[in-house]
Design a protein around this motif. Structure first.
Motif, PDB file in Angstrom:
ATOM      1  N   ALA A   1       0.824  -1.208   0.000  1.00  0.00           N
ATOM      2  CA  ALA A   1       0.000   0.000   0.000  1.00  0.00           C
ATOM      3  C   ALA A   1       0.856   1.255   0.000  1.00  0.00           C
ATOM      4  O   ALA A   1       0.589   2.210  -0.758  1.00  0.00           O
ATOM      5  N   PHE A   2       1.888   1.288   0.833  1.00  0.00           N
ATOM      6  CA  PHE A   2       2.724   2.487   0.898  1.00  0.00           C
ATOM      7  C   PHE A   2       3.603   2.620  -0.346  1.00  0.00           C
ATOM      8  O   PHE A   2       3.844   3.751  -0.814  1.00  0.00           O
TER       9      PHE A   2
ATOM     10  N   HIS B   1      -2.287   8.585   9.309  1.00  0.00           N
ATOM     11  CA  HIS B   1      -3.539   8.194   9.984  1.00  0.00           C
ATOM     12  C   HIS B   1      -4.602   9.288   9.910  1.00  0.00           C
ATOM     13  O   HIS B   1      -5.786   9.005  10.129  1.00  0.00           O
ATOM     14  N   ARG B   2      -4.195  10.506   9.593  1.00  0.00           N
ATOM     15  CA  ARG B   2      -5.160  11.598   9.471  1.00  0.00           C
ATOM     16  C   ARG B   2      -5.878  11.600   8.119  1.00  0.00           C
ATOM     17  O   ARG B   2      -6.725  12.457   7.875  1.00  0.00           O
ATOM     18  N   ARG B   3      -5.513  10.642   7.245  1.00  0.00           N
ATOM     19  CA  ARG B   3      -6.158  10.526   5.935  1.00  0.00           C
ATOM     20  C   ARG B   3      -6.793   9.127   5.779  1.00  0.00           C
ATOM     21  O   ARG B   3      -6.380   8.344   4.924  1.00  0.00           O
ATOM     22  N   PRO B   4      -7.794   8.809   6.595  1.00  0.00           N
ATOM     23  CA  PRO B   4      -8.399   7.475   6.503  1.00  0.00           C
ATOM     24  C   PRO B   4      -9.154   7.237   5.209  1.00  0.00           C
ATOM     25  O   PRO B   4      -9.601   6.118   4.944  1.00  0.00           O
ATOM     26  N   ASP B   5      -9.312   8.294   4.388  1.00  0.00           N
ATOM     27  CA  ASP B   5      -9.922   8.122   3.078  1.00  0.00           C
ATOM     28  C   ASP B   5      -8.981   7.418   2.112  1.00  0.00           C
ATOM     29  O   ASP B   5      -9.423   6.895   1.086  1.00  0.00           O
ATOM     30  N   LEU B   6      -7.685   7.406   2.412  1.00  0.00           N
ATOM     31  CA  LEU B   6      -6.697   6.707   1.610  1.00  0.00           C
ATOM     32  C   LEU B   6      -6.427   5.331   2.211  1.00  0.00           C
ATOM     33  O   LEU B   6      -6.522   5.150   3.432  1.00  0.00           O
ATOM     34  N   GLU B   7      -6.034   4.377   1.383  1.00  0.00           N
ATOM     35  CA  GLU B   7      -5.730   3.041   1.908  1.00  0.00           C
ATOM     36  C   GLU B   7      -4.623   3.099   2.950  1.00  0.00           C
ATOM     37  O   GLU B   7      -4.712   2.471   4.013  1.00  0.00           O
ATOM     38  N   VAL B   8      -3.560   3.876   2.655  1.00  0.00           N
ATOM     39  CA  VAL B   8      -2.455   3.950   3.612  1.00  0.00           C
ATOM     40  C   VAL B   8      -2.891   4.623   4.911  1.00  0.00           C
ATOM     41  O   VAL B   8      -2.420   4.282   5.996  1.00  0.00           O
ATOM     42  N   GLY B   9      -3.813   5.589   4.803  1.00  0.00           N
ATOM     43  CA  GLY B   9      -4.305   6.259   5.995  1.00  0.00           C
ATOM     44  C   GLY B   9      -5.153   5.350   6.858  1.00  0.00           C
ATOM     45  O   GLY B   9      -5.051   5.361   8.085  1.00  0.00           O
ATOM     46  N   LYS B  10      -6.010   4.570   6.220  1.00  0.00           N
ATOM     47  CA  LYS B  10      -6.840   3.625   6.975  1.00  0.00           C
ATOM     48  C   LYS B  10      -5.964   2.595   7.664  1.00  0.00           C
ATOM     49  O   LYS B  10      -6.186   2.242   8.841  1.00  0.00           O
ATOM     50  N   LEU B  11      -4.956   2.082   6.948  1.00  0.00           N
ATOM     51  CA  LEU B  11      -4.042   1.117   7.561  1.00  0.00           C
ATOM     52  C   LEU B  11      -3.316   1.731   8.751  1.00  0.00           C
ATOM     53  O   LEU B  11      -3.198   1.105   9.816  1.00  0.00           O
ATOM     54  N   ALA B  12      -2.833   2.969   8.586  1.00  0.00           N
ATOM     55  CA  ALA B  12      -2.099   3.623   9.670  1.00  0.00           C
ATOM     56  C   ALA B  12      -2.988   3.817  10.892  1.00  0.00           C
ATOM     57  O   ALA B  12      -2.560   3.550  12.031  1.00  0.00           O
ATOM     58  N   LEU B  13      -4.229   4.253  10.690  1.00  0.00           N
ATOM     59  CA  LEU B  13      -5.127   4.463  11.821  1.00  0.00           C
ATOM     60  C   LEU B  13      -5.494   3.137  12.481  1.00  0.00           C
ATOM     61  O   LEU B  13      -5.515   3.025  13.716  1.00  0.00           O
TER      62      LEU B  13
END
Length: 282
Positions: free
Chosen positions: A51-52, A84-96
């Motif tokens: 993802a990243f 994590h502040r971008r849960p709209d992105l796959e990487v953001g959802k994974l980070a959160l």
């Protein structure tokens, strides 16, 4: 120190423990750092890595500007901050999701009590990339009265050749040391602290999926990735105790385990070392 729960080759000189053993808290109290093997599965690591890598190939909007030259390999693979502040992105959802993952969050709770999430980061560190000079994380987070803790997740196998962390066990008992200029031929950041008297660095050896937990005053850094074809990718989280009364503004909003935003007082000024750039910890 190692324990009977070790699996394969891991970092000598620090506690390597499963989450269920009393060695975990004892090792953290003693050295300020513990290593938990195989906390994430190979499938989870592969999902995070893909993802990243997909995101960095097309979009650097999550990157922090480290001022590297355009021809530097880190210009193509900049570190991502607060995905994590971008849960709209796959990487953001994974980070959160992993910031609040019960396996990681549970260990942090064991080590510092009920926590709040403060930061997520992803380092790519491709072959040829410079390292990061020795530093202490809470110089930048400025969590008070307690300090922060890092959860450093290996997304690749880690050793000296590909620029794995070097860490100074026992340095959590020292005060924050104001950084001095670093060698920019070795480090992409221009700040370093000396190894405290009587202590020494330990080179980490980690397998993908291992997690290193360390105190915000622990001195740590890394050398260049001198391998020919091995990345040293890592997903990193910082937490502070829920009882903290202030933190640097860069880390707001904090994240409660129920995923709501939390704000506490902003640390003012530059902390004990004068004016420093927020967000430069790793």
């Amino acid at each position: 120190m190692t324990t009977s729960s070790d699996t394969g080759t891991r970092t000598p000189g620090i506690t390597v423990s499963s989450p269920e053993t009393t060695d975990l808290r004892a090792g953290y109290d003693k050295d300020g750092v513990v290593q938990v093997p195989n906390l994430l599965s190979a499938t989870e690591v592969a999902t995070i890595r893909a993802a990243f890598m997909d995101r960095v190939a097309v979009d650097h909007s999550l990157a922090i500007n480290d001022g590297v030259p355009e021809d530097d390999v880190l210009a193509r693979f900049p570190r991502f901050v607060h995905p994590h502040r971008r849960p709209d992105l796959e990487v953001g959802k994974l980070a959160l999701d992993y910031l609040l993952d019960p396996r990681i969050f549970g260990i942090v709770t064991t080590l510092i009590g009920p926590p709040l999430g403060a930061q997520s980061m992803f380092y790519f560190k491709p072959p040829g990339a410079r390292g990061q000079a020795l530093h202490q994380d809470n110089t930048f987070l400025r969590a008070h009265p307690e300090t922060c803790i890092a959860a450093w997740i290996a997304i690749d196998d880690v050793d000296a050749d590909n620029g794995g962390l070097a860490i100074v066990p026992g340095s959590h008992r020292t005060e924050l040391v104001c950084p001095e200029p670093a060698d920019l031929g070795e480090s992409f950041t221009n700040a370093q602290v000396p190894v405290p008297d009587g202590l020494s660095t330990v080179q980490t050896v980690m397998k993908a999926g291992d997690v290193l937990f360390f105190h915000g005053s622990v001195v740590h850094g890394s050398r260049s990735n001198t391998s020919q074809d091995r990345f040293r990718r890592s997903l990193i989280f910082h937490y502070i105790p829920e009882s903290s009364v202030e933190i640097a503004a860069f880390y707001h909003p904090l994240v409660h385990p129920d995923r709501r935003d939390v704000f506490i007082a902003e640390a003012t000024g530059g902390g004990p070392c004068g004016d420093l750039l927020d967000g430069m910890d790793a």
